[in-house]
Design a protein around this motif. Structure first.
Motif, mmCIF file in Angstrom:
data_model
loop_
_atom_site.group_PDB
_atom_site.id
_atom_site.type_symbol
_atom_site.label_atom_id
_atom_site.label_comp_id
_atom_site.label_asym_id
_atom_site.label_seq_id
_atom_site.Cartn_x
_atom_site.Cartn_y
_atom_site.Cartn_z
ATOM 1 N N SER A 4 0.825 -1.211 0.000
ATOM 2 C CA SER A 4 0.000 0.000 0.000
ATOM 3 C C SER A 4 0.859 1.261 0.000
ATOM 4 O O SER A 4 0.369 2.360 -0.079
ATOM 5 C CB SER A 4 -0.906 -0.012 1.241
ATOM 6 N N PHE A 7 4.432 2.392 -5.523
ATOM 7 C CA PHE A 7 3.827 2.483 -6.841
ATOM 8 C C PHE A 7 4.858 2.055 -7.877
ATOM 9 O O PHE A 7 6.058 2.057 -7.611
ATOM 10 C CB PHE A 7 3.295 3.893 -7.132
ATOM 11 N N ARG A 39 2.767 7.600 -3.688
ATOM 12 C CA ARG A 39 1.646 6.777 -4.107
ATOM 13 C C ARG A 39 0.339 7.579 -3.996
ATOM 14 O O ARG A 39 0.155 8.374 -3.073
ATOM 15 C CB ARG A 39 1.559 5.552 -3.213
ATOM 16 N N GLY A 40 -0.529 7.366 -4.974
ATOM 17 C CA GLY A 40 -1.832 8.004 -4.916
ATOM 18 C C GLY A 40 -1.877 9.398 -5.502
ATOM 19 O O GLY A 40 -2.854 10.106 -5.365
ATOM 20 N N PRO A 43 -3.425 12.079 -11.553
ATOM 21 C CA PRO A 43 -2.810 11.910 -12.875
ATOM 22 C C PRO A 43 -2.033 13.152 -13.290
ATOM 23 O O PRO A 43 -2.539 14.267 -13.198
ATOM 24 C CB PRO A 43 -3.995 11.688 -13.799
ATOM 25 N N LEU A 74 -0.170 7.755 -13.687
ATOM 26 C CA LEU A 74 -1.561 7.379 -13.901
ATOM 27 C C LEU A 74 -1.826 6.060 -13.167
ATOM 28 O O LEU A 74 -1.089 5.084 -13.352
ATOM 29 C CB LEU A 74 -1.822 7.222 -15.410
ATOM 30 N N ASP A 75 -2.841 6.012 -12.363
ATOM 31 C CA ASP A 75 -3.203 4.802 -11.617
ATOM 32 C C ASP A 75 -2.005 4.186 -10.892
ATOM 33 O O ASP A 75 -1.766 2.979 -10.987
ATOM 34 C CB ASP A 75 -3.813 3.758 -12.568
ATOM 35 N N ASN A 76 -1.265 4.999 -10.206
ATOM 36 C CA ASN A 76 -0.097 4.524 -9.477
ATOM 37 C C ASN A 76 0.943 3.844 -10.357
ATOM 38 O O ASN A 76 1.605 2.895 -9.941
ATOM 39 C CB ASN A 76 -0.498 3.600 -8.326
ATOM 40 N N ARG A 77 1.031 4.286 -11.581
ATOM 41 C CA ARG A 77 2.111 3.842 -12.460
ATOM 42 C C ARG A 77 2.796 5.097 -12.988
ATOM 43 O O ARG A 77 2.164 5.926 -13.628
ATOM 44 C CB ARG A 77 1.580 3.010 -13.628
ATOM 45 N N VAL B 209 -9.215 10.793 -18.964
ATOM 46 C CA VAL B 209 -8.515 10.978 -17.701
ATOM 47 C C VAL B 209 -8.242 12.469 -17.526
ATOM 48 O O VAL B 209 -7.815 13.135 -18.452
ATOM 49 C CB VAL B 209 -7.170 10.222 -17.710
ATOM 50 N N TYR B 211 -5.963 14.749 -16.546
ATOM 51 C CA TYR B 211 -4.560 14.911 -16.201
ATOM 52 C C TYR B 211 -4.293 16.298 -15.656
ATOM 53 O O TYR B 211 -4.999 17.255 -15.965
ATOM 54 C CB TYR B 211 -3.688 14.757 -17.453
#
Lengths: 132, 293
Positions: A4, A7, A39-40, A43, A74-77, B209, B211
């Motif tokens: 948790s 990322f 993390r989190g 975007p 984006l989305d933890n990537r 999205v 951004y």
């Protein structure tokens, strides 16, 4: 090992995937200053400048020299696209030093050449700093 | 007998060639694998970049960039042809050059001035032999094209394009589809096309999205588009290298097999000649013995 706290972070260049890891904290050299990412994060799509990329994972720290590019979170990537990414031990201290001399010798006549000179200076200085 | 010695000599010669072609085949195989790995390694970058351009184009509500505008008048059309530095790779260079020739003719038929840039020693040598003038010869890019070698070429083209010196840039190279298929293609590098039509189709399917952009989408695009051009040119060079090694592998496999066939045939001929000689000798002896008794 995605917990948790972490990322996904990947650094890719046109020639290879430089780094692929689960990180806890990343500092990006954005075009207008550094950006720290946890993390989190919402975007993000941003342009990168010349500088140092620091990636912290659970048990180690990676430092990379970046020469421009783009970062997308984006989305933890976190994906970092750059045309040149090198580890400090891959940097050539002497080449950077002579690049710095060359950059200093550049003459400035207009805005474009000023920008080119600044970029060259920054590139050489950052490399020198990281090579030490 | 003289005949037999000649056969042995010829068989030895073919054996030597066989050894060489087999070695070259193995080397090409290794090089192909290395080149293929490199080409695959650049995939993530290319795909991600394309996706970013797509997202941004949607966020920026359409794109209008100097690199995408078709110049009205004047300027030359650049035709860049990528051939190999080494030979013995079957029809590889021939196919590329033929496609390039056809495209060159169609450009000239359209009344355009063409600037021909030839990459690779083989293409340069061919055009020199044919007495065709080239505007530029690029022979210093090796079998492992590095991004920092290609980048200046792409940057130079973009600069000249925005200045209006050139009206289009086409690259002719051998596209790698699979190990069994490579096709010579003409790809338009500049002006950039096909960006907007694609994202119009994808747009409804993907949820948008929100951004956070830094700097704003328009400026980001200004930076992204040149990167797309650079990577497109780099990809062309990597593809060309992969295709070249495949062609060489195929050509050398065929040569090795042909050599094996010839060795087999020559061995047969030699054995037959030897048997004939033995029979003759025996007949001689028997004939002599009969004559004595």
């Amino acid at each position: 090992m995605a917990s948790s706290e972490t990322f996904h972070c990947s650094v890719v260049t046109p020639e290879r995937a430089v780094l692929e890891c689960e990180s806890t904290f990343v500092v990006l050299p954005a075009w207008d200053g550094e950006i720290g990412i946890l993390r989190g994060r919402a975007p993000l799509l941003c342009k990168l400048g010349i500088g140092r990329l620091r990636i912290e994972t659970a048990d180690e720290e990676h430092i990379l020299f970046l020469d421009g590019g783009f970062a997308e979170m984006l989305d933890n990537r976190l994906t970092i696209l750059t045309e040149d990414a090198r580890r400090p031990d891959e940097l050539d201290r002497q080449a950077a030093a002579s690049d710095l001399e060359e950059a200093r010798a550049l003459t400035v006549t207009d805005d474009a050449s000023l920008e080119a000179r600044q970029k060259a200076l920054q590139r050489a200085r950052t490399q020198l700093r990281l090579a030490d | 007998m003289a005949n037999r010695r000649v056969l042995i000599k010829r068989r030895d010669a073919v054996r030597n060639i066989h050894k060489i072609t087999r070695t070259m085949q193995m080397i090409a195989n290794v090089r192909f694998q290395a080149a293929f790995k490199r080409a695959v390694a650049s995939k993530p970058y290319t795909e991600k970049l394309a996706k970013l351009v797509d997202d941004l184009a949607r966020a920026a509500k359409g794109i209008d960039h100097p690199l995408m505008r078709q110049p009205e008048e004047g300027g030359v059309s650049v035709l860049m042809v990528i051939t190999s530095t080494r030979g013995l790779c079957g029809g590889y260079n021939h196919n590329v050059l033929r496609t390039a020739g056809e495209h060159l003719k169609s450009l000239e038929a359209g009344g355009e001035r063409v600037e021909l840039q030839m990459v690779g020693k083989k293409g340069v040598a061919y055009l020199k032999f044919a007495g065709w003038p080239m505007d530029r010869e690029i022979t210093d890019i090796g079998e492992t094209p590095r991004f920092d070698e290609i980048e200046p070429l792409a940057n130079e083209m973009m600069e000249r394009f925005t200045r209006g010196e050139i009206r289009s840039v086409d690259v002719v190279y051998m596209k790698f589809v699979s190990t069994g298929k490579q096709i010579p293609v003409v790809e338009r590098l500049l002006p950039l096309t096909g960006l907007e039509s694609e994202n119009a189709e994808v747009a409804p399917a993907v949820a948008e999205v929100q951004y956070e952009f830094s700097p704003d989408p328009h400026e980001l695009l200004n930076e992204l588009l040149p990167a797309t051009v650079r990577i497109a040119l780099f990809q062309a060079f990597s593809d060309a290298v992969v295709s070249e090694q495949v062609s060489r592998m195929v050509a050398m496999t065929a040569a090795t097999e042909a050599a094996e066939d010839i060795i087999k045939r020559l061995t047969q001929q030699y054995n037959r000649a030897r048997q004939t000689a033995i029979t003759m000798e025996l007949l001689d002896i028997v004939g002599g013995a009969n004559a004595l008794s």
